[in-house]
Motif scaffolding. Structure first.
Motif, mmCIF file in Angstrom:
data_model
loop_
_atom_site.group_PDB
_atom_site.id
_atom_site.type_symbol
_atom_site.label_atom_id
_atom_site.label_comp_id
_atom_site.label_asym_id
_atom_site.label_seq_id
_atom_site.Cartn_x
_atom_site.Cartn_y
_atom_site.Cartn_z
ATOM 1 N N ASP A 38 0.815 -1.222 0.000
ATOM 2 C CA ASP A 38 0.000 0.000 0.000
ATOM 3 C C ASP A 38 0.846 1.268 0.000
ATOM 4 O O ASP A 38 0.319 2.377 0.097
ATOM 5 C CB ASP A 38 -0.938 -0.001 1.216
ATOM 6 N N GLY A 39 2.169 1.100 -0.098
ATOM 7 C CA GLY A 39 3.038 2.271 -0.183
ATOM 8 C C GLY A 39 3.324 2.925 1.156
ATOM 9 O O GLY A 39 3.930 3.984 1.215
ATOM 10 N N SER A 40 2.900 2.296 2.268
ATOM 11 C CA SER A 40 3.129 2.926 3.567
ATOM 12 C C SER A 40 4.546 2.680 4.078
ATOM 13 O O SER A 40 5.003 3.353 4.994
ATOM 14 C CB SER A 40 2.117 2.403 4.590
ATOM 15 N N GLN A 41 5.245 1.718 3.488
ATOM 16 C CA GLN A 41 6.632 1.486 3.901
ATOM 17 C C GLN A 41 7.455 0.968 2.733
ATOM 18 O O GLN A 41 7.068 0.003 2.075
ATOM 19 C CB GLN A 41 6.682 0.478 5.051
ATOM 20 N N TRP A 42 8.578 1.642 2.482
ATOM 21 C CA TRP A 42 9.480 1.208 1.424
ATOM 22 C C TRP A 42 10.597 0.358 2.016
ATOM 23 O O TRP A 42 10.897 0.457 3.202
ATOM 24 C CB TRP A 42 10.089 2.403 0.702
ATOM 25 N N GLY A 43 11.222 -0.449 1.172
ATOM 26 C CA GLY A 43 12.318 -1.282 1.633
ATOM 27 C C GLY A 43 13.555 -0.471 1.945
ATOM 28 O O GLY A 43 14.154 -0.604 3.003
ATOM 29 N N ALA A 44 13.948 0.413 1.025
ATOM 30 C CA ALA A 44 15.182 1.174 1.214
ATOM 31 C C ALA A 44 15.083 2.511 0.504
ATOM 32 O O ALA A 44 14.304 2.670 -0.435
ATOM 33 C CB ALA A 44 16.378 0.394 0.666
ATOM 34 N N MET A 45 15.848 3.479 0.994
ATOM 35 C CA MET A 45 15.964 4.755 0.296
ATOM 36 C C MET A 45 17.419 5.192 0.271
ATOM 37 O O MET A 45 18.103 5.179 1.284
ATOM 38 C CB MET A 45 15.118 5.844 0.971
ATOM 39 N N ILE A 46 17.876 5.556 -0.927
ATOM 40 C CA ILE A 46 19.211 6.138 -1.100
ATOM 41 C C ILE A 46 18.995 7.548 -1.630
ATOM 42 O O ILE A 46 18.394 7.714 -2.685
ATOM 43 C CB ILE A 46 20.044 5.320 -2.109
ATOM 44 N N PRO A 47 19.435 8.581 -0.903
ATOM 45 C CA PRO A 47 19.120 9.944 -1.325
ATOM 46 C C PRO A 47 19.819 10.311 -2.632
ATOM 47 O O PRO A 47 20.967 9.927 -2.857
ATOM 48 C CB PRO A 47 19.635 10.805 -0.172
ATOM 49 N N SER A 48 19.128 11.043 -3.495
ATOM 50 C CA SER A 48 19.726 11.393 -4.784
ATOM 51 C C SER A 48 19.626 12.884 -5.092
ATOM 52 O O SER A 48 19.727 13.296 -6.225
ATOM 53 C CB SER A 48 19.073 10.571 -5.888
ATOM 54 N N THR A 49 19.399 13.702 -4.059
ATOM 55 C CA THR A 49 19.583 15.138 -4.235
ATOM 56 C C THR A 49 20.695 15.548 -3.277
ATOM 57 O O THR A 49 21.090 14.757 -2.432
ATOM 58 C CB THR A 49 18.319 15.936 -3.883
ATOM 59 N N LEU A 109 16.564 -0.490 -8.385
ATOM 60 C CA LEU A 109 15.967 -0.573 -7.053
ATOM 61 C C LEU A 109 14.575 0.049 -7.064
ATOM 62 O O LEU A 109 13.663 -0.425 -6.399
ATOM 63 C CB LEU A 109 16.848 0.154 -6.029
ATOM 64 N N GLY A 110 14.425 1.113 -7.841
ATOM 65 C CA GLY A 110 13.112 1.751 -7.938
ATOM 66 C C GLY A 110 12.258 1.163 -9.040
ATOM 67 O O GLY A 110 11.124 0.750 -8.813
ATOM 68 N N SER A 111 12.814 1.096 -10.263
ATOM 69 C CA SER A 111 11.954 0.780 -11.405
ATOM 70 C C SER A 111 11.717 -0.715 -11.599
ATOM 71 O O SER A 111 10.668 -1.117 -12.072
ATOM 72 C CB SER A 111 12.548 1.392 -12.679
ATOM 73 N N LYS A 112 12.691 -1.560 -11.200
ATOM 74 C CA LYS A 112 12.527 -2.986 -11.451
ATOM 75 C C LYS A 112 12.139 -3.738 -10.181
ATOM 76 O O LYS A 112 11.152 -4.467 -10.143
ATOM 77 C CB LYS A 112 13.843 -3.548 -12.018
ATOM 78 N N HIS A 113 12.927 -3.518 -9.117
ATOM 79 C CA HIS A 113 12.665 -4.269 -7.891
ATOM 80 C C HIS A 113 11.575 -3.625 -7.040
ATOM 81 O O HIS A 113 11.058 -4.263 -6.121
ATOM 82 C CB HIS A 113 13.950 -4.399 -7.080
ATOM 83 N N LYS A 114 11.291 -2.370 -7.288
ATOM 84 C CA LYS A 114 10.193 -1.658 -6.600
ATOM 85 C C LYS A 114 10.362 -1.624 -5.080
ATOM 86 O O LYS A 114 9.382 -1.687 -4.346
ATOM 87 C CB LYS A 114 8.836 -2.322 -6.909
ATOM 88 N N ILE A 115 11.594 -1.542 -4.622
ATOM 89 C CA ILE A 115 11.773 -1.452 -3.167
ATOM 90 C C ILE A 115 12.120 -0.023 -2.750
ATOM 91 O O ILE A 115 12.325 0.268 -1.583
ATOM 92 C CB ILE A 115 12.863 -2.420 -2.662
ATOM 93 N N MET A 116 12.201 0.881 -3.723
ATOM 94 C CA MET A 116 12.559 2.275 -3.447
ATOM 95 C C MET A 116 11.655 3.138 -4.329
ATOM 96 O O MET A 116 11.319 2.721 -5.429
ATOM 97 C CB MET A 116 14.030 2.464 -3.845
ATOM 98 N N PRO A 117 11.251 4.324 -3.848
ATOM 99 C CA PRO A 117 10.421 5.166 -4.712
ATOM 100 C C PRO A 117 11.190 5.539 -5.986
ATOM 101 O O PRO A 117 12.401 5.707 -5.935
ATOM 102 C CB PRO A 117 10.159 6.421 -3.871
ATOM 103 N N GLU A 118 10.470 5.670 -7.085
ATOM 104 C CA GLU A 118 11.131 6.112 -8.315
ATOM 105 C C GLU A 118 11.342 7.616 -8.274
ATOM 106 O O GLU A 118 10.745 8.318 -7.483
ATOM 107 C CB GLU A 118 10.278 5.721 -9.521
ATOM 108 N N GLY A 119 12.185 8.093 -9.185
ATOM 109 C CA GLY A 119 12.510 9.520 -9.172
ATOM 110 C C GLY A 119 13.625 9.782 -8.178
ATOM 111 O O GLY A 119 14.265 8.850 -7.698
#
Lengths: 293, 425
Positions: free
Chosen positions: B186-197, B240-250
């Motif tokens: 449901d998008g309430s929790q992602w697996g991982a985030m790596i900052p890209s800004t 990680l974002g587009s294929k495995h879907k464990i991180m938000p895209e963008g």
């Protein structure tokens, strides 16, 4: 000849002197200096600067970021100026009427203007943050998954435009409000007697009378659309991939992150030319069509 | 009456001026800029340390000036130099070294230190932390607020997903498989985030090193952005974002990521160790800190700020500056700094002090950054570093947002970087 040196004219020149000195020292001299910088290769440290000719201007042609920021800036200007002016007029018309809690509403409209841009950006950063941000939380309430507002090149510029409108509209409202208060209520009564509808009165009487204010505001809006970049430092740093980069921010990065003073000066000259040409068009073209009392 | 008061005022003013000049004559006055790049009340910590220094050295007066982030600090320091009122020393980005040398702004420490004791001091730091401070065989920067990237993870979320909270992912493969278990539909929790800004090139430095590559050579005049291993690393990041879907895209915002983690929106985040103390204070759940996972090997760039001494200062000022820097980087101070912020102790001796020993034994995660040092490499730093960094940042963001493929983006960046660096080869 003796006309210029007559006692009275010397007196006149002396009166002008303080303003002239300030203008030359802080406006014309830096402008000329910028132009000279732009045709030199600024020496860094041990290297001395040398004449560069039009090299910095040739670089403008091949700099892909320059092209991007110009397009972005045009979109930013077109997106912010008409909407914020329209909104300002609407808000001014609303709070010009008498109703309970009017001063509270006036204050609410004006609050965004009082806040510094950096503070505004910090607030909106948390509005736009995916998942935990205010906007996405609201959307989630309705079961919609919000986009990554600032992280997606397709939405980032619009997101910034919305924020700029929010910030600007209240400021412009003040000018409209002031102008509305100077318009005599007799006009409204006369229009009523003649059987003019509200809309007709606005279109034919009120709006033309507000034109000088609109011109003034639109000049300010144009300048602001090139001048306001503070929010980029907080929100996006011009990213992702320059999707929200604006001309002035590009100048800043060139001058202070890349230390390329010459190229930054060339970019600044371009900015000056753009703003000057807007001012000329607005003053000489629109000014004639405006009715001043 | 009025005239009398005026005279009195003038006399007092003159006396104050006289006293001030006398005091200044007896003292060496130093101006130091320092940046803060992570949250938390770090300015208070620095100011406190500087005050302690002045108590020990009454003949030196230090004006420590908080100067914003790393970029701001460099701009302020260089602007002060050009205006003829330079600072004598400053904490600045470790990767500004080539720019500062090219601008002829700083001196090498080798040319300032005199005694054997001081020379020995130059060798007392972790060698990995010195990589960004050395070039052409000379030392230009002394490590102070230094960090590596570590992985913070939410142990409660690991338990809830049926994972062992003491076994965070150690490889890319595990990162993906565990990430999938931790991501809620449901998008309430992602697996991982790596900052890209903010600092995308920094995070990317970790991924490339884990894939067995580095981003530039030691002399800072060649980049390797388009090597196959580097392209692969960017592809993985995007996947990680587009294929495995464990991180938000963008792109993912550097500044708000900690908040995301603290609110449980992501089970893992990669971030600077400089955030450790803030996470420790803010987390309402059981959290862990781990080294970054490996593909071919483990890896992270070092990061953060070094001390530099400006060229445009008197010998006395340079001497006093060395004294101050030695004080700030001494084992005890470095340990205190590490405990209060999460930045690492800069020398092995710092971890031998009782302050840091006690802290680590009660809170073992404080040592993760140090343990990771053996796998660490220098942070991206080249000539024309601002432009080169921006090229890489743009290409990373362009790939992550799907505007171009990783290969296109990096080939393009490499081409432009090669053009910029040509004259330094």
């Amino acid at each position: 000849m003796h006309q210029i040196f007559s006692r009275q004219s010397i007196y006149g020149w002396l009166l002008l002197l303080p303003a002239a000195i300030l203008l030359f020292a802080f406006t014309y001299y830096p402008m000329a200096g910028t132009f000279f910088d732009s045709i030199f290769n600024e020496g860094s440290g041990s290297l001395s600067s040398r004449y560069n000719g039009p090299l910095n201007y040739q670089m403008l042609m091949i700099d892909p970021v320059f092209k991007t920021v110009l397009i972005n800036n045009a979109i930013f200007a077109l997106g912010t100026i008409p909407v914020s002016i329209g909104l300002a007029l609407m808000m001014a018309l609303i709070v010009d009427q008498h109703f309970l809690g009017r001063s509270l509403v006036r204050m609410a409209f004006f609050t965004p203007t009082v806040l510094p841009m950096i503070a505004v950006a910090n607030i909106w950063l948390f509005f736009y943050t995916p998942d935990i941000g205010l906007i996405d939380s609201l959307l989630a309430f309705f079961g919609i998954e919000g986009p990554n507002w600032l992280g997606d090149p397709d939405t980032v510029l619009s997101a910034i435009i919305v924020m700029a409108i929010w910030k600007e509209a209240g400021f412009f409202m003040i000018f409209y409000l002031a102008a509305l208060q100077t318009i005599s209520p007799e006009l409204k009564e006369a229009a009523k007697l003649e059987g003019a509808g509200k809309l007709y009165y606005f279109r034919r009487v009120l709006f033309p009378l507000l034109m000088p204010t609109t011109l003034f505001i639109s000049i300010n809006a144009v300048i602001n659309s090139f001048k306001l970049v503070d929010h980029l430092f907080i929100l996006t740093k011009g990213g992702p991939d320059n999707a929200s980069n604006l001309l002035l921010y590009h100048i800043y990065e060139t001058a202070f992150s890349y230390f390329d003073q010459g190229y930054a000066a060339a970019l600044t000259v371009v900015l000056l030319l753009i703003l000057a040409s807007f001012a000329i068009v607005q003053f000489f073209f629109f000014d004639r069509r405006i009715h001043y009392r | 009456m009025f005239a009398k008061m005026k005279r009195l005022f003038l006399i007092t003013a003159a006396a104050v001026c006289l006293a001030a000049t006398q005091a200044a004559a007896a003292q060496t006055e130093l101006t130091m800029y320092y940046p803060v790049a992570v949250g938390g009340p770090l300015t208070k910590v620095v100011d406190g340390m500087v005050e302690d220094f002045m108590k020990e050295n009454p003949d030196i007066k230090v004006n420590a000036i908080y100067a914003g982030n790393y970029n701001d600090a460099r701009i302020k320091a260089l602007a002060a130099m050009k205006s003829g009122k330079p600072a004598q020393l400053s904490v600045m980005f470790s990767i500004d070294i080539y720019e500062l040398i090219n601008q002829d702004a700083i001196v090498a420490f080798d040319d300032v230190v005199e005694t054997d004791d001081e020379k020995k001091w130059l060798d007392s730091f972790y060698p990995t932390l010195m990589e960004n401070g050395k070039t052409d065989g000379k030392t230009w920067g002394i490590p102070f607020q230094r960090s590596t990237i570590v992985m913070y993870y939410n142990k409660d979320a690991f338990r809830a997903a049926g994972l062992d909270p003491e076994k965070p992912p150690a490889t890319w493969e595990e990162l993906v498989s565990m990430g999938k278990k931790l991501t809620k539909a449901d998008g309430s929790q992602w697996g991982a985030m790596i900052p890209s800004t903010g600092y995308p090139y920094w995070m990317f430095g970790a991924l490339t090193m884990q894939n067995g590559e580095v981003l530039m050579n030691d002399s800072g005049n060649t980049t390797y952005f388009d090597k196959p291993g580097v392209v692969e690393a960017l592809q993985f990041w995007k996947d990680l974002g587009s294929k495995h879907k464990i991180m938000p895209e963008g792109t993912i915002e550097w500044g708000t990521l900690r908040q995301n983690f603290l609110e449980g929106k992501t089970a893992m985040m990669w971030h600077s160790t400089g955030n450790l103390t803030a996470v420790k204070k803010g987390a309402k759940f059981d959290f862990g800190v781990a080294m970054l996972p490996a593909q071919k090997r483990r890896g992270t760039p070092t990061g953060g700020g070094n001390f530099y001494i400006f060229k445009n200062s008197t010998p006395e000022e340079k001497k006093a500056s060395v004294k101050l820097i030695r004080f700030m980087t001494s084992p005890e101070r470095s340990a205190e700094w590490s405990v209060k912020t999460g930045y690492m102790g800069v020398s092995p001796a710092a971890y031998e002090t009782s302050i840091l020993k006690d802290y680590v034994s009660g809170f073992p995660y404080a040592a993760v950054a140090r343990d990771q040092l053996e796998y660490a490499t220098a942070e991206l730093s080249t000539h024309q570093t601002g432009r080169v960094r921006k090229l890489l940042d743009d290409s990373i963001q362009s790939a992550l947002t799907g505007r171009s493929t990783p290969e296109e983006a990096l080939t393009n960046a490499q081409k432009q970087a090669a053009m910029l660096l040509k004259k330094y080869q």
